[in-house]
Design a protein around this motif. Sequence first.
Motif, PDB file in Angstrom:
ATOM      1  N   ALA A  38       0.858  -1.180   0.000  1.00 37.79           N
ATOM      2  CA  ALA A  38       0.000   0.000   0.000  1.00 37.79           C
ATOM      3  C   ALA A  38       0.896   1.233   0.000  1.00 37.79           C
ATOM      4  CB  ALA A  38      -0.893   0.005   1.240  1.00 37.79           C
ATOM      5  N   VAL A  39       0.617   2.174  -0.907  1.00 36.49           N
ATOM      6  CA  VAL A  39       1.506   3.328  -1.046  1.00 36.49           C
ATOM      7  C   VAL A  39       0.715   4.625  -1.203  1.00 36.49           C
ATOM      8  CG1 VAL A  39       3.282   1.917  -2.172  1.00 36.49           C
ATOM      9  CG2 VAL A  39       1.632   3.158  -3.574  1.00 36.49           C
ATOM     10  N   TYR A  40       1.410   5.704  -0.850  1.00 32.80           N
ATOM     11  CA  TYR A  40       0.930   7.046  -1.170  1.00 32.80           C
ATOM     12  C   TYR A  40       1.921   7.649  -2.156  1.00 32.80           C
ATOM     13  CZ  TYR A  40      -0.212  11.987  -0.858  1.00 32.80           C
ATOM     14  OH  TYR A  40      -0.550  13.289  -1.178  1.00 32.80           O
ATOM     15  N   THR A  41       1.408   8.184  -3.268  1.00 33.50           N
ATOM     16  CA  THR A  41       2.257   8.780  -4.302  1.00 33.50           C
ATOM     17  C   THR A  41       2.113  10.300  -4.249  1.00 33.50           C
ATOM     18  OG1 THR A  41       1.862   6.846  -5.700  1.00 33.50           O
ATOM     19  CG2 THR A  41       2.834   8.787  -6.754  1.00 33.50           C
ATOM     20  N   PRO A  42       3.142  11.015  -3.786  1.00 33.82           N
ATOM     21  CA  PRO A  42       3.034  12.463  -3.641  1.00 33.82           C
ATOM     22  C   PRO A  42       2.736  13.207  -4.939  1.00 33.82           C
ATOM     23  CG  PRO A  42       4.937  11.630  -2.437  1.00 33.82           C
ATOM     24  CD  PRO A  42       4.425  10.503  -3.271  1.00 33.82           C
ATOM     25  N   SER A  43       3.354  12.787  -6.050  1.00 32.30           N
ATOM     26  CA  SER A  43       3.170  13.511  -7.307  1.00 32.30           C
ATOM     27  C   SER A  43       1.729  13.472  -7.795  1.00 32.30           C
ATOM     28  CB  SER A  43       4.099  12.936  -8.383  1.00 32.30           C
ATOM     29  OG  SER A  43       3.808  11.564  -8.606  1.00 32.30           O
ATOM     30  N   ALA A  44       1.024  12.373  -7.496  1.00 34.68           N
ATOM     31  CA  ALA A  44      -0.370  12.241  -7.912  1.00 34.68           C
ATOM     32  C   ALA A  44      -1.337  12.524  -6.769  1.00 34.68           C
ATOM     33  CB  ALA A  44      -0.630  10.841  -8.450  1.00 34.68           C
ATOM     34  N   ALA A  45      -0.800  12.665  -5.558  1.00 36.99           N
ATOM     35  CA  ALA A  45      -1.614  12.886  -4.358  1.00 36.99           C
ATOM     36  C   ALA A  45      -2.695  11.818  -4.222  1.00 36.99           C
ATOM     37  CB  ALA A  45      -2.228  14.282  -4.376  1.00 36.99           C
ATOM     38  N   GLU A  46      -2.290  10.535  -4.384  1.00 33.00           N
ATOM     39  CA  GLU A  46      -3.271   9.468  -4.291  1.00 33.00           C
ATOM     40  C   GLU A  46      -2.694   8.241  -3.605  1.00 33.00           C
ATOM     41  OE1 GLU A  46      -4.406   8.646  -8.310  1.00 33.00           O
ATOM     42  OE2 GLU A  46      -2.718   7.294  -8.669  1.00 33.00           O
ATOM     43  N   PHE A  47      -3.591   7.451  -3.050  1.00 32.72           N
ATOM     44  CA  PHE A  47      -3.245   6.187  -2.411  1.00 32.72           C
ATOM     45  C   PHE A  47      -3.564   5.052  -3.376  1.00 32.72           C
ATOM     46  CE2 PHE A  47      -4.519   9.185   0.868  1.00 32.72           C
ATOM     47  CZ  PHE A  47      -3.475   9.102   1.781  1.00 32.72           C
ATOM     48  N   SER A  48      -2.808   3.962  -3.271  1.00 36.32           N
ATOM     49  CA  SER A  48      -3.063   2.809  -4.118  1.00 36.32           C
ATOM     50  C   SER A  48      -2.458   1.561  -3.494  1.00 36.32           C
ATOM     51  CB  SER A  48      -2.481   3.023  -5.529  1.00 36.32           C
ATOM     52  OG  SER A  48      -1.072   3.180  -5.469  1.00 36.32           O
ATOM     53  N   VAL A  49      -2.852   0.418  -4.027  1.00 30.08           N
ATOM     54  CA  VAL A  49      -2.244  -0.860  -3.677  1.00 30.08           C
ATOM     55  C   VAL A  49      -1.591  -1.397  -4.938  1.00 30.08           C
ATOM     56  CG1 VAL A  49      -2.659  -3.244  -2.962  1.00 30.08           C
ATOM     57  CG2 VAL A  49      -3.841  -1.374  -1.806  1.00 30.08           C
ATOM     58  N   ARG A  50      -0.313  -1.747  -4.842  1.00 30.96           N
ATOM     59  CA  ARG A  50       0.435  -2.198  -6.010  1.00 30.96           C
ATOM     60  C   ARG A  50       0.916  -3.633  -5.805  1.00 30.96           C
ATOM     61  NH1 ARG A  50       1.376   1.604  -9.609  1.00 30.96           N
ATOM     62  NH2 ARG A  50       2.930   0.295 -10.640  1.00 30.96           N
ATOM     63  N   THR A  51       0.789  -4.407  -6.869  1.00 34.48           N
ATOM     64  CA  THR A  51       1.252  -5.785  -6.877  1.00 34.48           C
ATOM     65  C   THR A  51       2.540  -5.885  -7.684  1.00 34.48           C
ATOM     66  OG1 THR A  51      -0.972  -6.710  -6.683  1.00 34.48           O
ATOM     67  CG2 THR A  51       0.716  -8.132  -7.636  1.00 34.48           C
ATOM     68  N   ASP A  52       3.530  -6.562  -7.138  1.00 37.70           N
ATOM     69  CA  ASP A  52       4.796  -6.791  -7.830  1.00 37.70           C
ATOM     70  C   ASP A  52       4.981  -8.299  -7.978  1.00 37.70           C
ATOM     71  OD1 ASP A  52       7.360  -6.954  -8.794  1.00 37.70           O
ATOM     72  OD2 ASP A  52       8.229  -5.569  -7.344  1.00 37.70           O
ATOM     73  N   LEU A  53       4.960  -8.767  -9.230  1.00 37.17           N
ATOM     74  CA  LEU A  53       5.156 -10.190  -9.512  1.00 37.17           C
ATOM     75  C   LEU A  53       6.538 -10.457 -10.103  1.00 37.17           C
ATOM     76  CD1 LEU A  53       1.667 -11.028 -11.101  1.00 37.17           C
ATOM     77  CD2 LEU A  53       2.394 -11.334  -8.726  1.00 37.17           C
ATOM     78  N   GLY A  54       7.469  -9.550  -9.864  1.00 37.71           N
ATOM     79  CA  GLY A  54       8.806  -9.703 -10.415  1.00 37.71           C
ATOM     80  C   GLY A  54       8.847  -9.249 -11.859  1.00 37.71           C
ATOM     81  N   MET A  55       8.252 -10.016 -12.744  1.00 38.04           N
ATOM     82  CA  MET A  55       8.241  -9.673 -14.165  1.00 38.04           C
ATOM     83  C   MET A  55       7.260  -8.556 -14.494  1.00 38.04           C
ATOM     84  SD  MET A  55      10.407 -11.197 -16.165  1.00 38.04           S
ATOM     85  CE  MET A  55       9.603 -10.934 -17.736  1.00 38.04           C
ATOM     86  N   LEU A  56       6.398  -8.211 -13.561  1.00 37.37           N
ATOM     87  CA  LEU A  56       5.375  -7.202 -13.837  1.00 37.37           C
ATOM     88  C   LEU A  56       4.922  -6.570 -12.533  1.00 37.37           C
ATOM     89  CD1 LEU A  56       3.442  -5.938 -15.991  1.00 37.37           C
ATOM     90  CD2 LEU A  56       1.810  -7.741 -15.390  1.00 37.37           C
ATOM     91  N   GLU A  57       4.742  -5.234 -12.567  1.00 38.14           N
ATOM     92  CA  GLU A  57       4.186  -4.511 -11.426  1.00 38.14           C
ATOM     93  C   GLU A  57       3.022  -3.656 -11.911  1.00 38.14           C
ATOM     94  OE1 GLU A  57       5.418  -0.937  -8.382  1.00 38.14           O
ATOM     95  OE2 GLU A  57       6.935  -2.471  -8.821  1.00 38.14           O
ATOM     96  N   PHE A  58       1.943  -3.616 -11.123  1.00 38.13           N
ATOM     97  CA  PHE A  58       0.767  -2.861 -11.532  1.00 38.13           C
ATOM     98  C   PHE A  58      -0.056  -2.488 -10.302  1.00 38.13           C
ATOM     99  CE2 PHE A  58       0.028  -7.397 -11.713  1.00 38.13           C
ATOM    100  CZ  PHE A  58      -1.161  -7.565 -11.011  1.00 38.13           C
TER     101      PHE A  58
END
Length: 220
Positions: A38-58
């Motif tokens: 779970a992250v907060y991105t300052p440049s977009a001023a938004e919260f999100s949950v990101r999945t990292d599968l090694g070969m792909l992150e989204f």
Amino acid sequence: MGAFQLSAEFQTVYREGDEEEFCLFRYRLAAKPWSVRAVYTPSAAEFSVRTDLGMLEFALIDFITDDWERFRHLVATRLVRIMTDYYVHCEHNFTAIVKEKGLPEVRWDSFLPSTYEGFIRYLQPCEAVRIVNGSYMILSYYEAATESGLSLMYNVLRDDFFAEQRVYNFPHSVHDFDSTSVADLQDALQTRLLPVLTRIRREVEEKRAAIRTTKTTDVI
């Protein structure tokens, strides 16, 4: 959550001196280079949950919001179910189309090596994982140290298989496995998988040598 372990991060990630994101918490999978954070991105001023599968992150679109209280509510009410269905018990998330395609029925272990050229197989088609844009990642060979490897996807909407390689995390399409049937995919994997992984290893080593040369030149 299954084999995923929760870690309290509260860590700021910088890129070129700027704050890229602030990690609130992360679930890590010890046996695979997979994580959900779970992250907060300052440049977009938004919260999100990101999945990292090694070969792909989204990002998981269900959780993207600029409202902190809404984000907390979404995490509290949805994250366990989504992680359980998507990454702990992937078979729960197989659509009827995936089942009818026959992906879970082939004995993939009989011809997909667990390791080859230093790449580790972290995923095979009977363990397909839902990703983005109507696709599933169905195969992954990955080397975490160089962020390199091969992934194979199945797009439900187009009803086709396609692949991507990464060399030091730089993506590039691979057309050796383009197909529409499981039988054709199986034939392509049996004849082309090992040569493709060998080629990717060669490209990784060439890139590694170039990086070393650049660092040596910089020192001089």
